[in-house]
Design a protein around this motif. Sequence first.
Motif, PDB file in Angstrom:
ATOM      1  N   PRO A  55     -11.717   1.829  -3.177  1.00 41.05           N
ATOM      2  CA  PRO A  55     -11.793   2.837  -2.108  1.00 41.05           C
ATOM      3  C   PRO A  55     -11.033   2.461  -0.849  1.00 41.05           C
ATOM      4  N   ILE A  56     -10.631   1.191  -0.722  1.00 39.33           N
ATOM      5  CA  ILE A  56      -9.905   0.765   0.470  1.00 39.33           C
ATOM      6  C   ILE A  56      -8.715   1.663   0.782  1.00 39.33           C
ATOM      7  N   LEU A  57      -7.983   2.069  -0.253  1.00 35.95           N
ATOM      8  CA  LEU A  57      -6.757   2.835  -0.043  1.00 35.95           C
ATOM      9  C   LEU A  57      -6.915   4.289  -0.482  1.00 35.95           C
ATOM     10  N   LEU A  58      -8.132   4.800  -0.370  1.00 30.74           N
ATOM     11  CA  LEU A  58      -8.399   6.175  -0.789  1.00 30.74           C
ATOM     12  C   LEU A  58      -7.547   7.174  -0.016  1.00 30.74           C
ATOM     13  N   ALA A 120       5.964  -4.414  -1.509  1.00 30.24           N
ATOM     14  CA  ALA A 120       5.679  -5.557  -0.630  1.00 30.24           C
ATOM     15  C   ALA A 120       4.373  -6.241  -1.040  1.00 30.24           C
ATOM     16  N   PHE A 121       3.377  -5.449  -1.403  1.00 35.71           N
ATOM     17  CA  PHE A 121       2.085  -5.988  -1.819  1.00 35.71           C
ATOM     18  C   PHE A 121       2.207  -6.786  -3.116  1.00 35.71           C
ATOM     19  N   LEU A 122       2.883  -6.212  -4.112  1.00 35.27           N
ATOM     20  CA  LEU A 122       3.028  -6.897  -5.398  1.00 35.27           C
ATOM     21  C   LEU A 122       3.884  -8.155  -5.269  1.00 35.27           C
ATOM     22  N   GLU A 123       4.900  -8.097  -4.413  1.00 36.50           N
ATOM     23  CA  GLU A 123       5.725  -9.288  -4.167  1.00 36.50           C
ATOM     24  C   GLU A 123       4.862 -10.434  -3.649  1.00 36.50           C
ATOM     25  N   ARG A 124       4.016 -10.127  -2.703  1.00 38.19           N
ATOM     26  CA  ARG A 124       3.152 -11.169  -2.133  1.00 38.19           C
ATOM     27  C   ARG A 124       2.139 -11.668  -3.147  1.00 38.19           C
ATOM     28  N   LEU A 125       1.703 -10.791  -4.007  1.00 37.99           N
ATOM     29  CA  LEU A 125       0.704 -11.140  -5.010  1.00 37.99           C
ATOM     30  C   LEU A 125       1.218 -12.216  -5.957  1.00 37.99           C
ATOM     31  N   ALA A 134      -6.943  -9.562   0.482  1.00 38.30           N
ATOM     32  CA  ALA A 134      -6.979  -8.938   1.806  1.00 38.30           C
ATOM     33  C   ALA A 134      -5.738  -9.308   2.612  1.00 38.30           C
ATOM     34  N   GLU A 135      -5.319 -10.576   2.532  1.00 37.99           N
ATOM     35  CA  GLU A 135      -4.131 -11.027   3.253  1.00 37.99           C
ATOM     36  C   GLU A 135      -2.874 -10.369   2.702  1.00 37.99           C
ATOM     37  N   ALA A 136      -2.794 -10.235   1.380  1.00 40.29           N
ATOM     38  CA  ALA A 136      -1.630  -9.602   0.756  1.00 40.29           C
ATOM     39  C   ALA A 136      -1.519  -8.135   1.167  1.00 40.29           C
ATOM     40  N   VAL A 137      -2.653  -7.434   1.163  1.00 40.48           N
ATOM     41  CA  VAL A 137      -2.671  -6.025   1.564  1.00 40.48           C
ATOM     42  C   VAL A 137      -2.317  -5.888   3.036  1.00 40.48           C
ATOM     43  N   GLU A 138      -2.913  -6.744   3.871  1.00 42.46           N
ATOM     44  CA  GLU A 138      -2.677  -6.651   5.312  1.00 42.46           C
ATOM     45  C   GLU A 138      -1.222  -6.926   5.669  1.00 42.46           C
ATOM     46  N   GLU A 139      -0.623  -7.956   5.071  1.00 37.51           N
ATOM     47  CA  GLU A 139       0.776  -8.280   5.351  1.00 37.51           C
ATOM     48  C   GLU A 139       1.695  -7.147   4.906  1.00 37.51           C
ATOM     49  N   ALA A 140       1.415  -6.583   3.724  1.00 37.43           N
ATOM     50  CA  ALA A 140       2.234  -5.473   3.221  1.00 37.43           C
ATOM     51  C   ALA A 140       2.083  -4.251   4.114  1.00 37.43           C
ATOM     52  N   TYR A 141       0.868  -3.978   4.549  1.00 38.01           N
ATOM     53  CA  TYR A 141       0.607  -2.823   5.414  1.00 38.01           C
ATOM     54  C   TYR A 141       1.360  -2.952   6.740  1.00 38.01           C
ATOM     55  N   LYS A 142       1.273  -4.121   7.354  1.00 40.17           N
ATOM     56  CA  LYS A 142       1.910  -4.342   8.656  1.00 40.17           C
ATOM     57  C   LYS A 142       3.426  -4.165   8.587  1.00 40.17           C
ATOM     58  N   SER A 143       4.028  -4.561   7.473  1.00 40.94           N
ATOM     59  CA  SER A 143       5.490  -4.521   7.379  1.00 40.94           C
ATOM     60  C   SER A 143       6.039  -3.182   6.890  1.00 40.94           C
ATOM     61  N   THR A 144       5.184  -2.321   6.345  1.00 41.38           N
ATOM     62  CA  THR A 144       5.707  -1.073   5.760  1.00 41.38           C
ATOM     63  C   THR A 144       5.092   0.205   6.332  1.00 41.38           C
ATOM     64  N   LEU A 145       3.786   0.272   6.444  1.00 36.92           N
ATOM     65  CA  LEU A 145       3.128   1.517   6.851  1.00 36.92           C
ATOM     66  C   LEU A 145       2.701   1.555   8.312  1.00 36.92           C
ATOM     67  N   LYS A 146       2.242   0.438   8.823  1.00 37.58           N
ATOM     68  CA  LYS A 146       1.711   0.414  10.180  1.00 37.58           C
ATOM     69  C   LYS A 146       2.685   0.935  11.235  1.00 37.58           C
ATOM     70  N   PRO A 147       4.004   0.597  11.165  1.00 38.65           N
ATOM     71  CA  PRO A 147       4.931   1.087  12.196  1.00 38.65           C
ATOM     72  C   PRO A 147       4.985   2.611  12.295  1.00 38.65           C
ATOM     73  N   TRP A 148       4.550   3.304  11.252  1.00 37.67           N
ATOM     74  CA  TRP A 148       4.661   4.764  11.215  1.00 37.67           C
ATOM     75  C   TRP A 148       3.321   5.461  11.356  1.00 37.67           C
ATOM     76  N   HIS A 149       2.238   4.692  11.414  1.00 40.33           N
ATOM     77  CA  HIS A 149       0.909   5.271  11.561  1.00 40.33           C
ATOM     78  C   HIS A 149       0.537   5.389  13.031  1.00 40.33           C
ATOM     79  N   ILE A 165     -11.914  -4.442   0.314  1.00 42.84           N
ATOM     80  CA  ILE A 165     -11.000  -5.015  -0.672  1.00 42.84           C
ATOM     81  C   ILE A 165     -11.771  -5.897  -1.652  1.00 42.84           C
ATOM     82  N   PRO A 166     -11.543  -5.715  -2.955  1.00 46.01           N
ATOM     83  CA  PRO A 166     -12.249  -6.533  -3.951  1.00 46.01           C
ATOM     84  C   PRO A 166     -11.709  -7.966  -3.979  1.00 46.01           C
TER      85      PRO A 166
END
Length: 218
Positions: A55-58, A120-125, A134-149, A165-166
Amino acid sequence: MKRRREEMEKGRSEIRSAMEDLSELFLVKPEEKASTLALLTVSKQLLHVLDKIGPILLVLRQDIQQNVERVEELHGRDPSVYSSLTAILTKEKCEGTTKKSDSCSRAVVWLIRSINFTVAFLERLVKDPELNLAEAVEEAYKSTLKPWHGWIASAAYKQVALKLIPEKDIFISLLMGKGQDFEDLAGDIKNLLTMLQPLVDETNAILRKNTVDKLKSP
């Protein structure tokens, strides 16, 4: 859905299924690497991967689904005319509807951003096994989606999403096909990322050329 269940029963992971769907598309139409159909195919596959995170990314999942449906509806009107992303962007640019909240141009922009996030998330994984989920999701989010949210979306992500996050081991086990170990899965992920790179690079270039790459949330 039935086909996907059959694939899982045969031991194919979500990642392997995505690779096979893309291989089939590119084999039949090699020129499709940055087409409307390729973007839709990849976006639909991403929904299955995001489902594993829970549900984190619902909200992201719902956005992808809505954007897929929007682009799919226009593509379905005339697949030959709207086979290229450029045709969709040009159409709405001429109509002056590019920046509308329900435009297909905006849908394309957010679909590729969602793909950028997942890449970005899968690369970090696979690159850093010590990194927790949680760190992988957060790093990917900051570099791709956050600048546009906007601040509301960013705040919701920080206050709610990260808490849901599980565990990484659970997520990895959900992604694996029968008989796979992490090394097999990591190999599949790397192969998938290699296949996705032309789509990501070319689509991002198309968005920049049409000056829609910096569109933010409405």
